[in-house]
Design a protein around this motif. Structure first.
Motif, PDB file in Angstrom:
ATOM      1  N   GLU A 138      82.011  24.618  36.162  1.00 26.83           N
ATOM      2  CA  GLU A 138      81.764  24.530  34.717  1.00 26.83           C
ATOM      3  C   GLU A 138      80.755  25.586  34.287  1.00 26.83           C
ATOM      4  O   GLU A 138      79.950  26.053  35.086  1.00 26.83           O
ATOM      5  CB  GLU A 138      81.314  23.123  34.318  1.00 26.83           C
ATOM      6  CG  GLU A 138      80.053  22.622  34.983  1.00 26.83           C
ATOM      7  CD  GLU A 138      79.668  21.229  34.475  1.00 26.83           C
ATOM      8  OE1 GLU A 138      78.467  20.937  34.486  1.00 26.83           O
ATOM      9  OE2 GLU A 138      80.562  20.465  34.059  1.00 26.83           O
ATOM     10  N   ASP A 148      81.116  14.640  38.046  1.00 28.27           N
ATOM     11  CA  ASP A 148      80.582  15.639  37.127  1.00 28.27           C
ATOM     12  C   ASP A 148      79.173  16.064  37.558  1.00 28.27           C
ATOM     13  O   ASP A 148      78.500  15.321  38.269  1.00 28.27           O
ATOM     14  CB  ASP A 148      80.533  15.036  35.718  1.00 28.27           C
ATOM     15  CG  ASP A 148      80.684  16.077  34.625  1.00 28.27           C
ATOM     16  OD1 ASP A 148      80.534  17.269  34.901  1.00 28.27           O
ATOM     17  OD2 ASP A 148      80.957  15.677  33.479  1.00 28.27           O
ATOM     18  N   ASP A 149      78.762  17.252  37.099  1.00 31.57           N
ATOM     19  CA  ASP A 149      77.405  17.756  37.375  1.00 31.57           C
ATOM     20  C   ASP A 149      77.125  17.789  38.865  1.00 31.57           C
ATOM     21  O   ASP A 149      75.986  17.546  39.302  1.00 31.57           O
ATOM     22  CB  ASP A 149      76.342  16.898  36.656  1.00 31.57           C
ATOM     23  CG  ASP A 149      76.627  16.763  35.182  1.00 31.57           C
ATOM     24  OD1 ASP A 149      77.090  17.740  34.582  1.00 31.57           O
ATOM     25  OD2 ASP A 149      76.401  15.665  34.634  1.00 31.57           O
TER      26      ASP A 149
HETATM   27 MG    MG Z   1      79.754  18.578  33.827  1.00 35.24          MG
END
Ligand code: MG
Ligand code: C2E
Ligand code: MG
Ligand code: MG
Length: 278
Positions: free
Chosen positions: A236, A179-180
């Motif tokens: 995202e 993520d990220d």
């Molecule tokens: Mg994320």
């Protein structure tokens, strides 16, 4: 030193600091009761293919309905939960609740995957493989339908320990998403060695995609790296059709974002009439 700036300044500084600490202590105390009092809830965001915007999965996002403060977002209370260790209990609750929500859908959405965020502290607590294994067994959800999202930042403190835990989780048959992506521990060598299946490009690069050339470069390299390693790449933070069009043109696999509406209850997010702005 604050004291050197005179008595008035010192007291001001002191009072600010005290308020801040008290506020955090109050939230920490309230958080301890939040799970038992049923103040936690999950909202969901759909994940869709860039091509035909078909829903492939949902991500569970935690909310705390505080009796006085209203609905708090994770940015407000997760740091406190992390510091106090409460995150492990919270994380267990999220996992069980999200899997139960998915199980309740039954065969109607049998191919849908469920993504659950996992914090660094949860990951290195050592309890996660057992908790995940038990929650999967209790809800009879197939392991490959569960995606555990681990922020890149989780690897900054104890990279070897975090990697070991991911390895154990992989052995359960679950999917791992980084993520990220692009904001944290981004050594390419390290990413290459991590047992991940999905790269989630951070929304800070996606938001300015149509205008900002450097964001395009970051997203392009994430796609190159991800696809080169055989990973699924998810963008995202897609808020408008223009951004989605750029991503589509770049060959990005899937996306999430407010373009499909704000995160909401699972049934609402999956209903065919859920607002699609385009
Ligand atoms: Mg994320
Ligand atoms: P994340 O996992 O990267 O989740 C994406 C965040 O971006 C969510 O914020 C989501 O509401 C927001 N977002 C999604 N699409 C858009 C968009 O198009 N525009 C904008 N402006 N924002 C968008 P949220 O729900 O406040 O969560 C923030 C972070 O808190 C998450 O980032 C995740 O790291 C963490 N988090 C959320 N739920 C949990 C949880 O159950 N456990 C743990 N450990 N962390 C969680
Ligand atoms: Mg996430
Ligand atoms: Mg993010």
């Amino acid at each position: 030193h604050a004291k050197g700036r005179g008595r008035g300044r010192y007291e001001l500084f002191d009072a600010d600091l005290r308020d801040d600490v008290e506020e955090r202590l109050e939230l920490a105390t309230a958080l301890r009761r939040a799970v038992g009092d049923g103040e936690l809830e999950l909202v969901y965001q759909s994940r869709r293919t860039c091509g035909d915007r078909r829903v492939t999965g949902v991500e569970a996002l935690l909310r705390w309905r505080h009796p006085e403060l209203g609905v708090l977002s994770p940015d407000v209370f997760l740091p406190i939960a992390e510091r106090t260790g409460r995150i492990v209990e919270l994380g267990d609750w999220v996992l069980r609740q999200a899997l139960a929500d998915l199980a309740e859908l039954g065969s109607a959405h049998a191919n849908l995957v469920l993504a659950v965020n996992v914090s660094a502290r949860q990951l290195v607590s050592g309890r996660l493989p057992r908790t995940v294994g038990r929650a999967l067994a209790e809800t009879a959800v197939a392991p490959h339908r569960l995606v555990l999202e681990v922020s890149e930042h989780a690897f900054s403190d104890d990279p070897a320990g975090a990697r070991q835990m991911l390895q154990e989780l992989k052995e359960l048959g679950v999917v791992i998403a980084l993520d990220d992506f692009g904001t944290g521990w981004s050594s390419l060598q390290y990413v290459r060695e991590l047992p991940v299946d999905v790269l989630k490009v951070d929304r800070s690069f996606v938001a300015d995609l149509p205008g900002e050339q450097s964001c395009g470069a970051v997203v392009a390299s994430a796609l190159g790296l991800g696809h080169g390693m055989g990973l699924l790449v998810v963008a995202e933070g897609v808020e408008d059709a223009e951004t989605l069009e750029v991503l589509r043109g770049m060959g990005c696999d899937e996306y999430q974002g407010f373009i499909d509406g704000e995160p909401a209850g699972l049934d609402a997010v999956l209903s065919p009439s859920f607002p699609l702005t385009q």
